[in-house]
Write a protein that holds these residues in place. Structure first.
Motif, PDB file in Angstrom:
ATOM      1  N   SER A 226     -24.592  55.522  36.202  1.00  9.19           N
ATOM      2  CA  SER A 226     -25.750  55.028  36.951  1.00  9.19           C
ATOM      3  C   SER A 226     -25.405  54.789  38.416  1.00  9.19           C
ATOM      4  O   SER A 226     -26.229  55.026  39.305  1.00  9.19           O
ATOM      5  CB  SER A 226     -26.287  53.739  36.314  1.00  9.19           C
ATOM      6  OG  SER A 226     -25.342  52.689  36.404  1.00  9.19           O
ATOM      7  N   GLN A 227     -24.190  54.314  38.680  1.00  7.13           N
ATOM      8  CA  GLN A 227     -23.749  54.155  40.062  1.00  7.13           C
ATOM      9  C   GLN A 227     -23.759  55.501  40.783  1.00  7.13           C
ATOM     10  O   GLN A 227     -24.174  55.605  41.943  1.00  7.13           O
ATOM     11  CB  GLN A 227     -22.338  53.561  40.093  1.00  7.13           C
ATOM     12  CG  GLN A 227     -22.246  52.123  39.609  1.00  7.13           C
ATOM     13  CD  GLN A 227     -22.768  51.128  40.616  1.00  7.13           C
ATOM     14  OE1 GLN A 227     -22.280  51.042  41.731  1.00  7.13           O
ATOM     15  NE2 GLN A 227     -23.790  50.391  40.234  1.00  7.13           N
ATOM     16  N   GLY A 228     -23.294  56.524  40.076  1.00  7.37           N
ATOM     17  CA  GLY A 228     -23.280  57.855  40.673  1.00  7.37           C
ATOM     18  C   GLY A 228     -24.668  58.414  40.909  1.00  7.37           C
ATOM     19  O   GLY A 228     -24.937  59.040  41.951  1.00  7.37           O
ATOM     20  N   LEU A 229     -25.593  58.180  39.964  1.00  8.37           N
ATOM     21  CA  LEU A 229     -26.952  58.700  40.112  1.00  8.37           C
ATOM     22  C   LEU A 229     -27.637  58.151  41.352  1.00  8.37           C
ATOM     23  O   LEU A 229     -28.472  58.833  41.964  1.00  8.37           O
ATOM     24  CB  LEU A 229     -27.788  58.348  38.873  1.00  8.37           C
ATOM     25  CG  LEU A 229     -27.417  59.022  37.555  1.00  8.37           C
ATOM     26  CD1 LEU A 229     -28.391  58.625  36.469  1.00  8.37           C
ATOM     27  CD2 LEU A 229     -27.360  60.532  37.692  1.00  8.37           C
ATOM     28  N   ASP A 230     -27.316  56.916  41.741  1.00  3.54           N
ATOM     29  CA  ASP A 230     -27.933  56.315  42.916  1.00  3.54           C
ATOM     30  C   ASP A 230     -27.321  56.822  44.219  1.00  3.54           C
ATOM     31  O   ASP A 230     -27.786  56.456  45.300  1.00  3.54           O
ATOM     32  CB  ASP A 230     -27.796  54.783  42.862  1.00  3.54           C
ATOM     33  CG  ASP A 230     -28.747  54.160  41.849  1.00  3.54           C
ATOM     34  OD1 ASP A 230     -29.865  54.681  41.699  1.00  3.54           O
ATOM     35  OD2 ASP A 230     -28.363  53.163  41.207  1.00  3.54           O
TER      36      ASP A 230
ATOM     37  N   ALA B  83     -32.401  56.678  32.551  1.00  4.11           N
ATOM     38  CA  ALA B  83     -32.616  56.038  33.845  1.00  4.11           C
ATOM     39  C   ALA B  83     -33.090  57.060  34.876  1.00  4.11           C
ATOM     40  O   ALA B  83     -33.990  56.777  35.686  1.00  4.11           O
ATOM     41  CB  ALA B  83     -31.329  55.360  34.312  1.00  4.11           C
ATOM     42  N   TYR B  84     -32.507  58.249  34.870  1.00  2.00           N
ATOM     43  CA  TYR B  84     -32.915  59.289  35.815  1.00  2.00           C
ATOM     44  C   TYR B  84     -34.359  59.724  35.569  1.00  2.00           C
ATOM     45  O   TYR B  84     -35.093  60.045  36.518  1.00  2.00           O
ATOM     46  CB  TYR B  84     -31.981  60.500  35.702  1.00  2.00           C
ATOM     47  CG  TYR B  84     -32.425  61.678  36.532  1.00  2.00           C
ATOM     48  CD1 TYR B  84     -32.427  61.607  37.923  1.00  2.00           C
ATOM     49  CD2 TYR B  84     -32.867  62.849  35.929  1.00  2.00           C
ATOM     50  CE1 TYR B  84     -32.855  62.683  38.686  1.00  2.00           C
ATOM     51  CE2 TYR B  84     -33.293  63.928  36.679  1.00  2.00           C
ATOM     52  CZ  TYR B  84     -33.279  63.840  38.061  1.00  2.00           C
ATOM     53  OH  TYR B  84     -33.712  64.902  38.819  1.00  2.00           O
ATOM     54  N   THR B  85     -34.773  59.722  34.302  1.00  2.51           N
ATOM     55  CA  THR B  85     -36.145  60.112  33.979  1.00  2.51           C
ATOM     56  C   THR B  85     -37.158  59.235  34.713  1.00  2.51           C
ATOM     57  O   THR B  85     -38.205  59.713  35.153  1.00  2.51           O
ATOM     58  CB  THR B  85     -36.376  60.010  32.455  1.00  2.51           C
ATOM     59  OG1 THR B  85     -35.452  60.858  31.784  1.00  2.51           O
ATOM     60  CG2 THR B  85     -37.789  60.422  32.080  1.00  2.51           C
TER      61      THR B  85
END
Length: 451
Positions: free
Chosen positions: A316-320, A373-375
């Motif tokens: 999740s840290q990376g997705l942001d 979370a990305y969805t």
């Protein structure tokens, strides 16, 4: 044309105000309520597994028959995700979060009062509607109150509530079963959500981004935004009336620009949940068949879930931060496929097997939670409930099928090592699908997310 702001620049929108303001007390309160709801959803979903042996002994019901009760809960959640997700884009998130939380609480109470197996089956299906319906709404609300810079991280924290609910449920259910019987577990699963639903009535606000789609509700927007960015609230502009966008519906999430991500995200979550539920349900059996002890088998399932929580934090840290989040998720699923294949070579060593399962959870379940979370960031606000609900419904269908396929293969004599090697295939297919999405579609802009 919108008037200039006080500093001579463009006037603020709800999107820019939330994204640029510090994280405030009201937003933290929303996230806490969503996390607590997620914990209770996880507890109620898993509660039937905790009480199944006691009910089987009390009512003389076979374990095979209880498989239908487990499936009824999951089937209800599939229907609830799709139906209440679609409804959320028409009447808002807040009312449905409160209603679905109260709904699965009420039907947990009905389970506590059930006088027959058939009644229990019906009540678990109806409770599943509420459990599934809560998910797209609370994820949408959390995403819409989170600044874009930490949105995936916040949504992942909310998703942690589900496995934590299962853990806490197991800890609480054991003494309840011993001292008060199986009905007490359902009563706990009823009282807690009903109290939370009552607390939500004064504490849970409607989504600011959802409200901003309706120019007639500007006063509400200004009032709520004043608690997040008071210096920008009075100047906020509503960029787009809802009427211009048309009525939300399933057809719109398959319109140009959304068709590919909708299909790929739904297929990926289906494959991911298919694999995750197969692993969680059959890992203890696979490990014991490989020569390990029953306790080692149970620790294997714990290692999977623990690895998933740790992995989801880093994903999740990376997705942001990355420009193309699907590529990061594709790498995670590729690593999961490799870890699962390696687990088949773990032999009879508990330390090696548990270490490899920890890696499987880190990459497989960690990527899966982050995929959800990305969805939330993929669909625009006016279609977010519909989009999340559809993807969740398709994905949860995979959770229904995965354990059945695993059991079928084991019953046909497939060895544990071979089954684990086969299990790498869904993870690899997820990686390929997300690679396609990553190269076809860059990260959504702030404006896309707002509209």
């Amino acid at each position: 044309m919108a008037e200039a702001g006080r500093d001579g620049g463009a006037p603020p929108t709800v999107e820019t105000a939330i994204d640029t303001a510090p994280l405030g007390r009201m937003q933290i309160g929303v996230f806490v309520l969503c996390i607590v709801a997620s914990v209770l959803d996880g507890f109620d979903t898993q509660s039937i597994a905790f009480v199944a042996p006691a009910i089987s002994a009390d009512w003389s019901v076979s374990q095979l028959a209880f498989g239908f009760v487990f499936s009824a809960t999951l089937l209800g959640s599939v229907v609830g995700s799709a139906a209440f997700g679609l409804l959320a884009d028409r009447i808002g998130r807040r009312r449905l979060i409160i209603a679905t939380t109260a709904m699965f609480g009420l039907f947990s109470a009905a389970c506590a009062l059930a006088a027959s197996f058939e009644q229990l089956l019906l009540f678990r299906f109806l409770g599943g509607l509420g459990m599934g319906g809560l998910i797209p709404n609370m994820l949408a609300l959390a995403a819409e109150y989170a600044p874009r810079r930490i949105r995936s991280t916040i949504v992942t924290f909310v998703l942690w509530g589900f496995p934590l609910g299962a853990v806490f449920g197991g800890m609480l259910s054991a003494p309840l079963l011993e001292h008060a019987g199986w009905r007490a577990v359902f009563w706990l699963g009823a009282v807690a959500p009903l109290l939370l639903a009552l607390a939500m009535i004064p504490l849970m606000p409607e989504s600011l981004r959802y409200l901003s789609l309706d120019p007639w509700r500007r006063d509400e927007v200004v009032r709520l935004l004043g608690r997040i960015a008071p210096d920008q609230a009075d100047e906020v502009v509503i960029e787009r009336p809802r009427a211009e966008a048309g009525k939300p519906g399933l057809a719109q999430i398959f319109a140009a620009g959304l068709a590919l991500p909708t299909l790929i995200l739904a297929i990926s979550l289906f494959l991911s949940l298919f694999l995750t539920y197969a692993l969680i349900n059959w890992t203890p059996t696979l490990l014991t068949k490989s020569g390990l002890s029953v306790s080692d088998g149970i620790f294997g399932a714990v290692a999977l879930n623990l690895g998933g929580i740790v992995g989801s934090y880093f994903f999740s840290q990376g997705l942001d931060r990355v420009a193309r989040p699907p590529l990061l998720l594709a790498a995670g699923y590729g690593a999961a496929a490799a870890a699962i294949a390696l687990t088949s070579l773990g032999g009879g060593s508990p330390a090696i097997a548990l270490s490899l399962l920890l890696l499987c959870g880190l990459f497989q379940i960690g990527a899966q939670l982050s995929l959800t979370a990305y969805t939330t960031a993929t669909f625009p606000v006016r279609l977010r409930g519909t989009g999340i609900g559809f993807v969740q419904a398709v994905g949860r269908t995979g959770s229904l099928i995965g354990p059945v396929v695993g059991g079928l293969l084991l019953s046909r004599g497939v060895e544990p090592g071979a089954l684990l090697r086969l299990s790498a295939i869904p993870a690899l297919l997820c990686a390929i699908a997300l690679l396609i999405l990553g190269f076809a579609r860059p990260r959504p802009s702030s404006r896309e997310n707002h509209q």
